[in-house]
Write a protein that holds these residues in place. Structure first.
Motif, PDB file in Angstrom:
ATOM      1  N   UNK A  69      31.354  46.249  40.172  1.00  0.00           N
ATOM      2  CA  UNK A  69      31.925  46.257  41.514  1.00  0.00           C
ATOM      3  C   UNK A  69      33.129  47.157  41.668  1.00  0.00           C
ATOM      4  N   UNK A  70      34.205  46.955  40.884  1.00  0.00           N
ATOM      5  CA  UNK A  70      35.457  47.696  41.113  1.00  0.00           C
ATOM      6  C   UNK A  70      35.389  49.148  40.622  1.00  0.00           C
ATOM      7  N   UNK A  71      36.153  50.002  41.294  1.00  0.00           N
ATOM      8  CA  UNK A  71      36.187  51.417  40.933  1.00  0.00           C
ATOM      9  C   UNK A  71      36.817  51.668  39.572  1.00  0.00           C
ATOM     10  N   UNK A  72      37.789  50.840  39.184  1.00  0.00           N
ATOM     11  CA  UNK A  72      38.511  51.078  37.923  1.00  0.00           C
ATOM     12  C   UNK A  72      37.559  51.159  36.739  1.00  0.00           C
ATOM     13  N   UNK A  73      36.703  50.169  36.593  1.00  0.00           N
ATOM     14  CA  UNK A  73      35.790  50.139  35.446  1.00  0.00           C
ATOM     15  C   UNK A  73      34.744  51.255  35.530  1.00  0.00           C
ATOM     16  N   UNK A  74      34.332  51.616  36.740  1.00  0.00           N
ATOM     17  CA  UNK A  74      33.385  52.725  36.888  1.00  0.00           C
ATOM     18  C   UNK A  74      34.037  54.031  36.445  1.00  0.00           C
ATOM     19  N   UNK A  93      27.909  57.383  36.460  1.00  0.00           N
ATOM     20  CA  UNK A  93      28.582  57.755  35.218  1.00  0.00           C
ATOM     21  C   UNK A  93      30.042  58.126  35.490  1.00  0.00           C
ATOM     22  N   UNK A  94      30.816  58.184  34.428  1.00  0.00           N
ATOM     23  CA  UNK A  94      32.223  58.583  34.547  1.00  0.00           C
ATOM     24  C   UNK A  94      32.344  59.982  35.137  1.00  0.00           C
ATOM     25  N   UNK A  95      31.449  60.873  34.732  1.00  0.00           N
ATOM     26  CA  UNK A  95      31.508  62.258  35.234  1.00  0.00           C
ATOM     27  C   UNK A  95      31.229  62.303  36.734  1.00  0.00           C
ATOM     28  N   UNK A  96      30.216  61.576  37.180  1.00  0.00           N
ATOM     29  CA  UNK A  96      29.890  61.555  38.612  1.00  0.00           C
ATOM     30  C   UNK A  96      30.974  60.836  39.413  1.00  0.00           C
ATOM     31  N   UNK A  97      31.664  59.894  38.773  1.00  0.00           N
ATOM     32  CA  UNK A  97      32.705  59.120  39.448  1.00  0.00           C
ATOM     33  C   UNK A  97      33.957  59.924  39.748  1.00  0.00           C
ATOM     34  N   UNK A  98      34.011  61.167  39.296  1.00  0.00           N
ATOM     35  CA  UNK A  98      35.132  62.030  39.667  1.00  0.00           C
ATOM     36  C   UNK A  98      35.206  62.234  41.182  1.00  0.00           C
ATOM     37  N   UNK A  99      34.106  61.987  41.863  1.00  0.00           N
ATOM     38  CA  UNK A  99      34.110  62.071  43.329  1.00  0.00           C
ATOM     39  C   UNK A  99      35.196  61.193  43.934  1.00  0.00           C
ATOM     40  N   UNK A 100      35.461  60.030  43.306  1.00  0.00           N
ATOM     41  CA  UNK A 100      36.529  59.152  43.783  1.00  0.00           C
ATOM     42  C   UNK A 100      37.793  59.303  42.961  1.00  0.00           C
ATOM     43  N   UNK A 101      37.641  59.520  41.667  1.00  0.00           N
ATOM     44  CA  UNK A 101      38.801  59.550  40.766  1.00  0.00           C
ATOM     45  C   UNK A 101      39.740  60.705  41.060  1.00  0.00           C
ATOM     46  N   UNK A 102      39.177  61.831  41.511  1.00  0.00           N
ATOM     47  CA  UNK A 102      39.992  63.028  41.754  1.00  0.00           C
ATOM     48  C   UNK A 102      39.620  63.620  43.118  1.00  0.00           C
ATOM     49  N   UNK A 103      40.491  63.437  44.095  1.00  0.00           N
ATOM     50  CA  UNK A 103      40.219  63.980  45.429  1.00  0.00           C
ATOM     51  C   UNK A 103      40.113  65.504  45.390  1.00  0.00           C
ATOM     52  N   UNK A 151      44.302  52.088  45.272  1.00  0.00           N
ATOM     53  CA  UNK A 151      43.858  50.821  45.887  1.00  0.00           C
ATOM     54  C   UNK A 151      43.826  50.890  47.415  1.00  0.00           C
ATOM     55  N   UNK A 152      43.446  52.046  47.938  1.00  0.00           N
ATOM     56  CA  UNK A 152      43.332  52.195  49.386  1.00  0.00           C
ATOM     57  C   UNK A 152      44.651  52.391  50.105  1.00  0.00           C
ATOM     58  N   UNK A 153      45.762  52.525  49.351  1.00  0.00           N
ATOM     59  CA  UNK A 153      47.079  52.594  49.978  1.00  0.00           C
ATOM     60  C   UNK A 153      47.751  53.961  49.808  1.00  0.00           C
ATOM     61  N   UNK A 283      33.720  64.933  56.090  1.00  0.00           N
ATOM     62  CA  UNK A 283      34.015  64.029  54.991  1.00  0.00           C
ATOM     63  C   UNK A 283      35.519  63.834  54.834  1.00  0.00           C
ATOM     64  N   UNK A 284      35.953  62.570  54.831  1.00  0.00           N
ATOM     65  CA  UNK A 284      37.339  62.239  54.510  1.00  0.00           C
ATOM     66  C   UNK A 284      37.495  62.048  53.012  1.00  0.00           C
ATOM     67  N   UNK A 285      36.626  61.224  52.427  1.00  0.00           N
ATOM     68  CA  UNK A 285      36.671  60.987  50.984  1.00  0.00           C
ATOM     69  C   UNK A 285      35.408  60.269  50.557  1.00  0.00           C
ATOM     70  N   UNK A 286      35.152  60.292  49.243  1.00  0.00           N
ATOM     71  CA  UNK A 286      34.053  59.538  48.661  1.00  0.00           C
ATOM     72  C   UNK A 286      34.591  58.380  47.838  1.00  0.00           C
ATOM     73  N   UNK A 287      33.851  57.272  47.851  1.00  0.00           N
ATOM     74  CA  UNK A 287      34.083  56.179  46.922  1.00  0.00           C
ATOM     75  C   UNK A 287      32.774  55.923  46.190  1.00  0.00           C
ATOM     76  N   UNK A 288      32.873  55.609  44.906  1.00  0.00           N
ATOM     77  CA  UNK A 288      31.678  55.584  44.064  1.00  0.00           C
ATOM     78  C   UNK A 288      31.181  54.153  43.833  1.00  0.00           C
ATOM     79  N   UNK A 289      31.348  53.312  44.840  1.00  0.00           N
ATOM     80  CA  UNK A 289      30.983  51.891  44.722  1.00  0.00           C
ATOM     81  C   UNK A 289      30.855  51.302  46.121  1.00  0.00           C
ATOM     82  N   UNK A 290      30.449  50.048  46.178  1.00  0.00           N
ATOM     83  CA  UNK A 290      30.420  49.342  47.453  1.00  0.00           C
ATOM     84  C   UNK A 290      31.839  49.253  48.009  1.00  0.00           C
ATOM     85  N   UNK A 291      31.968  49.364  49.331  1.00  0.00           N
ATOM     86  CA  UNK A 291      33.283  49.254  49.960  1.00  0.00           C
ATOM     87  C   UNK A 291      33.722  47.810  50.087  1.00  0.00           C
TER      88      UNK A 291
END
Length: 420
Positions: A69-74, A93-103, A151-153, A283-291
């Protein structure tokens, strides 16, 4: 099939609720979970930040699917550790999760593939960032964002140059967001309707899950500090098929193709934060999980088997015609501890949940509660409860959710009255 869900918030409670309806399910586990989830799943005491601990549990219990669920573990690569041991995992994957990890990564991808987004600049030096604004590269109002997770802030809308300079200092000088704010994005302020758009992707094929509206600000009329979301709503009338097609063609498909070209195909749910402008979707941003809190209004509308759907994605067998949402509208109100998103008290007693949980067309998802020694529900975090209601229209669902909230007895709690 045995399934393990990672996480403990309202989003994970909603995921558990949806998965529990699957005929494929034999046993549902959650780590670390909350006491309120015990009627749906077995709480597991493992360290979700330790991939070895998670993998060992999955092997010991013969887990057929892990849902993160959470972005941290992804973003930290738990998905990769599980996949390396041939454990089915619903998360990129961690590599694909850069979409959220690094704007900055996403912004460069947009630039390379012609994906419509706001004009921007990327900075690690506060003086260069301020000169970028002084030289009118982007005019106010503008947006200053932490490059990493916050954390959305970590998003500050600035109406004046002084406000922009203060935001830059807050991140780059005062280190308000720690490492997440050591690099920042300054981008133009887009005008339009903001929407949260969700798709399922199996690496190649894509299908739309649905869309929702998120209310990020702490106060009514969208004023005050940004939060992790004070509520959400979803409706079949929220987006036209024509606009949906534009989003898929101009934003989602190029992104999926870009990641495939990089050798990091995306598998899981992808959440696109969009602004529908006069020039079309951007596009404003991507998140790599359920909102969160969007999941709490979309999954109650889902008419297909979520577990079957997730498994098909992990096995690259997604049927793009599988996903179906019903024609109801849903509204979720997030109830928080007073003082959130800053300082707040925990341990305060919450009453009235029994009456709310017994109401027709109303769901209660726990985001931050626990039982005290007397058996009372008490607040255990800033984000505490998600109250969700169904209706034929947004207005009907809104009426039901606020009617339910009238039974809540928690003076130390707070919620917005204008969600929906």
């Amino acid at each position: 099939m045995k399934v393990l869900v990672i996480g403990s918030g309202g989003r994970e409670h909603a995921i558990l609720w949806s998965l529990s309806k699957s005929p494929l399910l034999t046993q549902l586990y959650v780590a670390s979970g909350r006491q309120a989830m015990q009627n749906l799943a077995t709480l597991v005491n493992i360290d979700i930040d330790d991939p070895i601990d998670v993998v060992q549990f999955c092997k010991r219990e013969n887990i057929g699917l892990v849902v993160i669920g959470p972005e941290k573990q992804i973003i930290n690569g738990l998905s990769d550790s599980l996949a390396a041991e041939d454990i089915n995992v619903f998360a990129p994957s961690k590599a694909a999760a850069k979409l959220e990890a690094e704007k900055s990564f996403t912004k460069e991808l947009c630039k390379q593939y012609g994906i419509p987004t706001a004009k921007y600049g990327y900075f690690i030096d506060e003086s260069l960032a301020k000169n970028f604004i002084r030289n009118n590269k982007i005019r106010c109002p503008l947006v200053v964002k932490a490059n990493g997770l916050a954390a959305g802030k970590g998003v500050i809308i600035c109406n004046t140059e002084d406000e922009a300079f203060s935001a830059i200092d807050l991140m780059l000088v005062e280190k308000k967001f720690g490492k997440s704010g050591e690099e920042i994005i300054i981008e133009e302020f887009l005008v339009g309707e903001e929407i949260s758009f969700f798709v399922f992707i199996d690496g190649v094929k894509t299908t739309v899950l649905g869309c929702a509206r998120d209310y990020k600000r702490i106060l009514e009329n969208n004023k005050g500090s940004n939060t992790g979301g004070m509520g959400s709503c979803s409706s079949p009338l929220m987006m036209s098929k024509n606009m949906e097609q534009k989003i898929i063609e101009r934003i989602i498909h190029p992104t999926v193709q870009a990641l495939a070209n990089m050798g990091t195909p995306y598998r899981g749910v992808l959440f696109a934060g969009l602004m529908i402008t006069k020039d079309g979707p951007k596009l404003l941003e991507y998140n790599v999980r359920f909102g969160d809190p969007e999941t709490q209004v979309i999954l109650p509308r889902l008419e297909c088997d979520l577990l079957e759907l997730m498994l098909s994605i992990t096995q690259q067998k997604l049927n793009i015609n599988t996903v179906k949402l019903n024609n109801t509208s849903t509204v979720c109100v997030v109830v928080v501890s007073k003082g959130y998103p800053d300082d707040y008290k925990t341990g305060t007693v919450i009453k009235g949940l029994d009456q709310i949980e017994g109401m027709h067309d109303v769901l209660v998802f726990h985001a931050g509660t626990q039982r005290d020694m007397e058996g009372n529900w008490v607040a255990d975090s800033g984000r505490v409860l998600n109250i969700v209601a169904y209706g034929k229209t947004i207005e009907e669902a809104k009426g039901k959710v606020y009617s339910a909230l009238s039974f809540l007895e928690w003076p130390e709690g707070f919620f917005r009255y204008d969600i929906g």
